[in-house]
Enzyme design. Structure first.
Site, PDB file in Angstrom:
ATOM      1  N   GLY A 154       1.068  -1.310   0.095  1.00  0.00           N
ATOM      2  CA  GLY A 154      -0.087  -0.046   0.141  1.00  0.00           C
ATOM      3  C   GLY A 154       0.758   1.191   0.026  1.00  0.00           C
ATOM      4  O   GLY A 154       1.831   1.383  -0.567  1.00  0.00           O
TER       5      GLY A 154
ATOM      6  N   SER B 103       2.632  -1.420  10.181  1.00  0.00           N
ATOM      7  CA  SER B 103       1.340  -0.869  10.243  1.00  0.00           C
ATOM      8  C   SER B 103       1.287  -0.069  11.590  1.00  0.00           C
ATOM      9  O   SER B 103       1.837  -0.668  12.605  1.00  0.00           O
ATOM     10  CB  SER B 103       0.247  -2.125  10.250  1.00  0.00           C
ATOM     11  OG  SER B 103       0.515  -3.028   9.554  1.00  0.00           O
TER      12      SER B 103
ATOM     13  N   PHE C  21      -7.135  13.937  -0.065  1.00  0.00           N
ATOM     14  CA  PHE C  21      -7.331  14.545   1.313  1.00  0.00           C
ATOM     15  C   PHE C  21      -6.037  15.684   1.581  1.00  0.00           C
ATOM     16  O   PHE C  21      -6.330  16.406   2.564  1.00  0.00           O
ATOM     17  CB  PHE C  21      -7.049  13.346   2.457  1.00  0.00           C
ATOM     18  CG  PHE C  21      -5.772  13.049   2.567  1.00  0.00           C
ATOM     19  CD1 PHE C  21      -5.116  11.978   1.763  1.00  0.00           C
ATOM     20  CD2 PHE C  21      -5.137  13.385   3.721  1.00  0.00           C
ATOM     21  CE1 PHE C  21      -3.932  11.451   1.982  1.00  0.00           C
ATOM     22  CE2 PHE C  21      -3.730  13.022   3.849  1.00  0.00           C
ATOM     23  CZ  PHE C  21      -3.290  11.885   3.222  1.00  0.00           C
TER      24      PHE C  21
ATOM     25  N   VAL D 130       2.164   2.574   2.365  1.00  0.00           N
ATOM     26  CA  VAL D 130       3.441   2.805   3.412  1.00  0.00           C
ATOM     27  C   VAL D 130       4.404   1.604   2.849  1.00  0.00           C
ATOM     28  O   VAL D 130       5.496   1.905   2.585  1.00  0.00           O
ATOM     29  CB  VAL D 130       2.998   2.251   4.895  1.00  0.00           C
ATOM     30  CG1 VAL D 130       4.236   2.025   5.834  1.00  0.00           C
ATOM     31  CG2 VAL D 130       2.090   3.487   5.392  1.00  0.00           C
ATOM     32  N   GLY D 131       3.851   0.410   2.629  1.00  0.00           N
ATOM     33  CA  GLY D 131       4.688  -0.635   2.276  1.00  0.00           C
ATOM     34  C   GLY D 131       5.501  -0.487   1.049  1.00  0.00           C
ATOM     35  O   GLY D 131       6.776  -0.737   0.786  1.00  0.00           O
TER      36      GLY D 131
ATOM     37  N   CYS E 136      -4.796   8.213   8.646  1.00  0.00           N
ATOM     38  CA  CYS E 136      -4.037   8.108   9.635  1.00  0.00           C
ATOM     39  C   CYS E 136      -4.703   9.194  10.816  1.00  0.00           C
ATOM     40  O   CYS E 136      -4.891   8.565  11.864  1.00  0.00           O
ATOM     41  CB  CYS E 136      -2.577   8.565   9.482  1.00  0.00           C
ATOM     42  SG  CYS E 136      -1.554   7.318   8.650  1.00  0.00           S
TER      43      CYS E 136
ATOM     44  N   PHE F 175      -8.842  17.955   8.925  1.00  0.00           N
ATOM     45  CA  PHE F 175      -7.711  17.042   8.294  1.00  0.00           C
ATOM     46  C   PHE F 175      -8.323  15.858   7.867  1.00  0.00           C
ATOM     47  O   PHE F 175      -9.621  15.283   8.101  1.00  0.00           O
ATOM     48  CB  PHE F 175      -6.693  16.843   9.461  1.00  0.00           C
ATOM     49  CG  PHE F 175      -7.181  16.193  10.697  1.00  0.00           C
ATOM     50  CD1 PHE F 175      -7.697  14.961  10.831  1.00  0.00           C
ATOM     51  CD2 PHE F 175      -7.304  16.973  11.980  1.00  0.00           C
ATOM     52  CE1 PHE F 175      -8.174  14.535  12.055  1.00  0.00           C
ATOM     53  CE2 PHE F 175      -7.917  16.547  13.042  1.00  0.00           C
ATOM     54  CZ  PHE F 175      -8.211  15.260  13.221  1.00  0.00           C
TER      55      PHE F 175
END
Ligand code: UDX
Ligand code: ADP
Length: 485
Positions: free
Chosen positions: A23, A140, A351, A25-26, A289, A285
């Site tokens: 994803g 994660s 976002f 991050v990964g 996360c 925001f």
């Protein structure tokens, strides 16, 4: 079967890394490791075949500045993308768990606690397929003590195996922000690694430290207890989110009194103890996360019976939801208290700028409020696909309302044509470059402009002829005389 390669003496050297979860991050994290450490072979696996196919194609599944360049340099050499999770587990020395941990929507902790089912399922896959020693690293964001749960699943496999299985579980949360991921990874403020105090635990920590030490200065690599590392990630995100809610709460005072939130933020941020970052007032925001992690912190506090602490952090979410609602309400009220049947151009759905990610985007919530008022939305975003926008809005409203009320445009001028208002919801740089006089001339009049991202100066937009509403600044009559209590 592979074993963790042993270097000099007792040192554990990592040669093969597998990351489960391809994803936001990964993917970027592994691309950076492969790029900076050619001696390490990195395999990124995911159960989502479509996503892996995209990682192996010319059109990557994630829009992230600088990512494509790094992936193209390493892919097929020491960076691989695959759906073969068992093989990637078997062949790895070190396994990153980088799967999603969305807010749980069912059962105990619904709406607050993070859903750990994906993390658990990876732990079970590792227990099933590992045939030798593994260092397992939680990337994660997980609530404190998740490492303990992962370890108990792995230790059970260890007890039942005849294969000399050993596992060390580390916490290594990722602090990258989307849109600047490659810069953040190349030059992180800090890398945080949490592990157990035991000799084996510290050997595993040292092995991961060595991976990052290829490019991160040693004094920026912090090593802590596992729980401190897990909690630090939640707290870091909660502090950042809190700054935005703090300045957004002040934006409401500014609108009511004639102060300008930009001036206040600048004056306040000049104090070195406070600092100037993350003081941009906004429509609220978003992202995968902040809300999830603050809610997770609130849930943790409630579980610990720290109700006052839970209330304190929950206030960050309350202000954020209120800010989104307040902005949508202002649009309705400034457009003569009705938007029913009126075309409204929405500029920005992601976002934040420089990403195509829409998770928890404030644009979804503002659009939903306007759709409840029967506004016709004409949406434009430079990086978000129509499919993605529709999916997000259907989840919040219904397919029927989306089909009836939402049109997606690939040209901002077409989106603005005949509209009663332009609403800025994402801070894309390109929005600053448009010919708004041209748009104004093609709109329905009186035409209004709502700046939810402080991209524009009131006087510039009013000079074109628009009626202007901006977060954190009051209309001219208030600005001039100030507010009298
Ligand atoms: C965040 C953290 O910054 C990162 O360290 C962590 O690893 C993951 O969560 P991200 O969600 O990618 O990163 O984006 P971020 O830049 O933090 O922005 C989050 C939201 O806050 C966006 O919607 C952004 O537009 C908004 N924001 C940010 C503001 O409204 N005002 C600001 O001053 C800064
Ligand atoms: P993040 O923003 O934290 O990277 P994403 O949702 O973008 O989160 O990515 C998480 C990825 O993890 C998804 O692509 C999902 O398919 C993958 N995933 C979740 N569970 C598993 C699993 N058990 N095995 C393999 N991949 C998984």
């Amino acid at each position: 079967m592979t074993e963790i390669a042993n270097g000099n003496g007792d040192q554990t050297v990592v040669r093969r890394i597998t990351c489960v979860g391809a994803g936001y991050v990964g993917g970027p994290t592994c691309a950076m490791i492969a790029y900076k450490s050619p001696q390490i072979t990195v395999t990124v696996v995911d159960m989502n075949k479509e996503r892996i196919d995209a990682w192996n194609s010319d059109s990557l599944p994630i829009f992230e500045p600088g990512l494509e360049d790094v992936v193209m340099k390493c892919r097929g050499t020491n960076l691989f993308f695959s759906t073969d999770v068992p093989e990637a587990i078997r062949s790895a020395d070190l396994i990153f768990i980088s799967v999603n941990t969305p807010t749980k929507m069912y059962g105990k902790g619904a709406g607050m606690a993070p859903d750990l089912k994906y993390v658990e399922s990876v732990a079970r896959s590792i227990a099933e397929h590992a045939q030798g020693p593994k260092i397992v690293v939680e990337k994660s964001t997980v609530p404190v003590k998740a490492a303990e749960s992962i370890l108990s699943i792995l230790e059970d496999a260890q007890r039942r195996s005849n294969n000399n299985l050993t596992f060390q579980v580390l916490s290594n949360p990722e602090f990258l922000a989307e849109g600047t991921a490659m810069r953040d990874l190349a030059s992180p403020d800090r890398v945080l690694i949490g592990g157990e105090d035991s000799e084996e635990g510290q050997r595993a920590v040292a092995a991961l430290v060595n991976v990052y030490a290829s490019w991160v200065p040693r004094d920026r690599i912090l090593t802590t207890k596992t729980w401190s590392s897990e909690l630090s990630k939640l707290v870091a995100n909660a502090f950042l989110a809190q700054r935005i809610s703090s300045i957004n709460s002040v934006s409401a005072i500014c609108e009511a009194t004639g102060a300008d939130v930009r001036e206040v933020a600048k004056a306040v941020g000049c104090d070195e103890r406070i600092g100037s970052n993350f003081l941009n007032a906004s429509v609220g925001f978003g992202g995968s996360c902040f809300q999830k992690d603050v809610l997770s912190l609130v849930y943790l506090c409630e579980s610990l019976h720290l109700d006052k602490v839970a209330d304190y952090w929950n206030g960050v979410i309350t202000i954020n939801n209120w800010q989104r609602r307040r902005f949508a309400d202002a649009i309705v009220s400034e457009l003569f208290n009705t938007v029913a049947g009126k075309k409204i151009a929405i500029f920005g759905f992601a976002f934040k700028k420089s990403t195509g990610d829409t998770r928890e985007s404030s644009a979804i919530h503002v659009s939903k409020h306007l759709m409840e008022e029967e506004a016709r939305l004409a949406v434009y975003d430079p990086a978000v696909t129509e499919k993605q926008m529709r999916q997000e809005l259907v989840m919040e409203t219904s397919e029927k309302s989306v089909n009836k009320l939402v049109t997606v445009f690939s040209d901002p001028y077409e989106a603005a044509k005949d509209a009663h208002a332009i609403v800025i919801l994402t801070e894309w740089e390109e929005f600053k470059t448009y010919d708004y006089a041209r748009m104004y001339n093609a709109m329905s009049h009186p035409a209004a402009f709502f700046d939810g991202r402080l991209l524009f100066k009131r006087k510039d937009i009013e000079a074109i002829g628009f009626h202007f509403f901006g977060i954190g600044s009051a209309p001219s009559h208030l600005s001039e005389v100030g507010y009298i209590l």
